[in-house]
Enzyme design. Structure first.
Site, PDB file in Angstrom:
ATOM      1  N   VAL A 157     -78.478  75.401  10.402  1.00 39.76           N
ATOM      2  CA  VAL A 157     -79.928  75.610  10.561  1.00 39.76           C
ATOM      3  C   VAL A 157     -80.299  76.895   9.836  1.00 39.76           C
ATOM      4  CG1 VAL A 157     -81.784  76.080  12.200  1.00 39.76           C
ATOM      5  CG2 VAL A 157     -80.007  74.394  12.762  1.00 39.76           C
ATOM      6  N   LYS A 158     -81.324  76.779   8.974  1.00 37.74           N
ATOM      7  CA  LYS A 158     -81.748  77.938   8.180  1.00 37.74           C
ATOM      8  C   LYS A 158     -82.969  78.559   8.842  1.00 37.74           C
ATOM      9  CE  LYS A 158     -81.893  78.553   3.160  1.00 37.74           C
ATOM     10  NZ  LYS A 158     -82.245  77.849   1.914  1.00 37.74           N
ATOM     11  N   VAL A 159     -82.887  79.871   9.070  1.00 39.94           N
ATOM     12  CA  VAL A 159     -84.018  80.585   9.684  1.00 39.94           C
ATOM     13  C   VAL A 159     -84.358  81.782   8.808  1.00 39.94           C
ATOM     14  CG1 VAL A 159     -83.357  79.898  12.037  1.00 39.94           C
ATOM     15  CG2 VAL A 159     -82.540  82.072  11.131  1.00 39.94           C
TER      16      VAL A 159
END
Ligand code: G3P
Length: 217
Positions: free
Chosen positions: A82-84
């Site tokens: 997951v890219k944040v």
């Protein structure tokens, strides 16, 4: 250095993957928009194609919604990262997801201090953007070097994922300075094969093949 491919174009990922050049994939909202595909659908297709981590980015700005989006993205496949974004809310989301055993890629990193915070928050990957710093006459590669030194000083296991790579030279420099991963558009990875002396040498060989009538098949 691992190669991630920075695109959501399935055909291009497949071509490089078949050649063993793809250790993972990164996407972002701009790349998803460019593909014209539904984010969940295209991300699932990429995860089915590639064994390594596939980064899919949240689109909310607050931590609660980011976390809900991250959990939904993580359900797509086991190889989702997951890219944040590197904001305070992004760091909160990073900590929560990594505590749940989800891989997290913290993106839009432009300083060593930001990278230090991401490592403390349990990021699997930190994505410093080289090209966008170079665009401002700053030194993107120097940032990669600074993060390498800091992470090595303290044994942080967060992987440095050199991003916003624009040229084959960026790939070489990232490898020399010790980035763990570089993510690049397919055209940049292909450009690494080019050399003017290779082309010139081959033209010379082909002229002699023609002259001598050399045949193998
Ligand atoms: O890996 C991040 C990348 O997608 C951004 O690249 O060229 O838009 O700065 P660029």
């Amino acid at each position: 250095m691992k190669f991630f491919v920075d695109t959501a174009e399935i055909d291009q990922i497949k071509e490089l993957n078949d050649l063993g050049m793809v250790d993972g994939v990164t996407t972002n909202p701009s790349l998803i928009a460019k593909s014209g595909r539904d984010i969940l659908e295209v991300t699932k297709e990429i995860c089915d194609l590639v064994d390594g981590p596939v980064s899919a980015e949240v689109v909310a700005l607050d931590a609660d919604t980011m976390l809900a989006e991250g959990r939904k993205l993580a359900k797509i496949a086991d190889n989702i990262a997951v890219k944040v974004p590197l904001t305070w809310a992004g760091l909160q989301t990073c900590k929560a997801l990594s505590d749940e055993g989800v891989m997290v890629n913290v993106t839009l990193c432009f300083s060593a201090n930001q990278a230090l915070l991401a490592a403390k928050a349990g990021a699997t990957f930190i994505s410093p953007f080289i090209g966008r710093l170079d665009d401002l006459n700053l030194d993107g590669m120097e940032l990669i070097g600074d993060i390498r030194t800091i992470y090595d000083n303290y044994g942080f296991e967060t992987q440095i994922l050199a991003a916003s790579i624009r040229s084959a030279n960026h790939m070489k420099d990232a490898a020399l300075i010790g980035a763990d991963v570089a993510t690049a558009p397919p055209a940049v990875i292909k450009a690494m094969a080019n050399h003017v002396l290779t082309d010139k040498g081959l033209a010379g060989f082909m002229a002699d093949v023609e002259k001598a009538g050399i045949k193998i098949l």
